[in-house]
Design an enzyme around this catalytic site. Structure first.
Site, mmCIF file in Angstrom:
data_model
loop_
_atom_site.group_PDB
_atom_site.id
_atom_site.type_symbol
_atom_site.label_atom_id
_atom_site.label_comp_id
_atom_site.label_asym_id
_atom_site.label_seq_id
_atom_site.Cartn_x
_atom_site.Cartn_y
_atom_site.Cartn_z
ATOM 1 N N LEU A 50 72.581 46.764 79.164
ATOM 2 C CA LEU A 50 71.241 46.191 79.201
ATOM 3 C C LEU A 50 70.610 46.578 77.867
ATOM 4 C CD1 LEU A 50 69.330 44.582 81.044
ATOM 5 C CD2 LEU A 50 68.371 46.757 81.811
ATOM 6 N N ASP A 51 70.300 45.592 77.061
ATOM 7 C CA ASP A 51 69.901 45.852 75.680
ATOM 8 C C ASP A 51 68.766 46.859 75.577
ATOM 9 O OD1 ASP A 51 71.758 43.976 74.713
ATOM 10 O OD2 ASP A 51 70.347 42.341 75.084
ATOM 11 N N LYS A 52 68.709 47.532 74.436
ATOM 12 C CA LYS A 52 67.682 48.544 74.166
ATOM 13 C C LYS A 52 66.276 47.997 74.410
ATOM 14 C CE LYS A 52 66.158 51.399 70.209
ATOM 15 N NZ LYS A 52 65.021 50.590 69.699
ATOM 16 N N SER A 54 65.417 45.624 76.444
ATOM 17 C CA SER A 54 65.271 45.079 77.791
ATOM 18 C C SER A 54 65.094 46.218 78.787
ATOM 19 C CB SER A 54 66.489 44.229 78.170
ATOM 20 O OG SER A 54 66.641 43.147 77.271
#
Length: 203
Positions: A50-52, A54
């Site tokens: 889960l992207d930084k 997000s």
């Protein structure tokens, strides 16, 4: 978070509410915030990313087979996201997202997408999104069954509606319910069994 007594001799699985600006891994040579700042459970690893920039649900497990079930796109485990986007998509844009959009040389799988009638009840992000006075925003709920890199952001941008804030609220039957940002909980055996159930096709 208060310390929990961990079961022994079992393959543990956790649900974690990843805050904004936290890397989805346990180490970072640059010293940025990581999962290790919140989770002190030996032997578990993130099942997916889960992207930084997000927020939302991550599952961490010591069970390799379960991690495969969660991350392999052929398993088609649904993942649900809330995306705040610039402007208000019309029905044609929503339909294009549902059918699939081209990201480079690959087209995304059909997805379930709906425009929310009002903003969801969510805590403010520590770093607010940049508002533009003359550009309205809206919220989409997207259910995907694959995991391309930064897929939701790339999909909405391709449709002409850049994502400003992104929260994953469910992975299969597991949701964010009851978890504040930075909190985690142990999944029950029943919840783990529910993740293993074969996915049904979207309507």
């Amino acid at each position: 978070m208060p310390k929990q007594r961990l079961p022994t001799g079992k393959l543990l699985t956790l649900a974690f509410h990843k805050p904004y600006d936290v890397l989805p891994c346990f180490t970072d040579p640059e010293g940025r915030p990581t999962l290790a700042d919140f989770i002190h459970v030996p032997g578990v690893y993130a099942a997916g990313r889960l992207d930084k920039d997000s927020e939302g649900l991550m599952l961490l497990t010591a069970d390799g087979g379960l991690a495969h079930r969660i991350t392999d796109p052929t398993e088609k485990l649904p993942k649900v996201y809330l995306a705040q986007v610039e402007r208000i998509p019309d029905e044609a844009a929503l339909e294009s997202l549902r059918r699939g959009v081209w990201l480079g040389d690959k087209r995304t799988r059909p997805a379930q997408v709906r425009l929310l009638p009002q903003a969801p009840s969510l805590p403010e992000r520590p770093v607010p999104i940049r508002y533009r006075k003359n550009v309205p925003t809206s919220w989409l709920e997207l259910t995907l069954r694959e995991g391309m890199n930064r897929q939701v952001r790339r999909m909405t941008a391709a449709a002409g509606y850049p994502t400003l804030r992104l929260i994953r609220v469910a992975i299969g039957p597991i949701t964010l319910d009851g978890l504040q940002a930075g909190q985690w909980r142990m999944l029950s055996p029943e919840e783990v069994a529910a993740i293993r159930q074969p996915a049904t096709s979207p309507a």
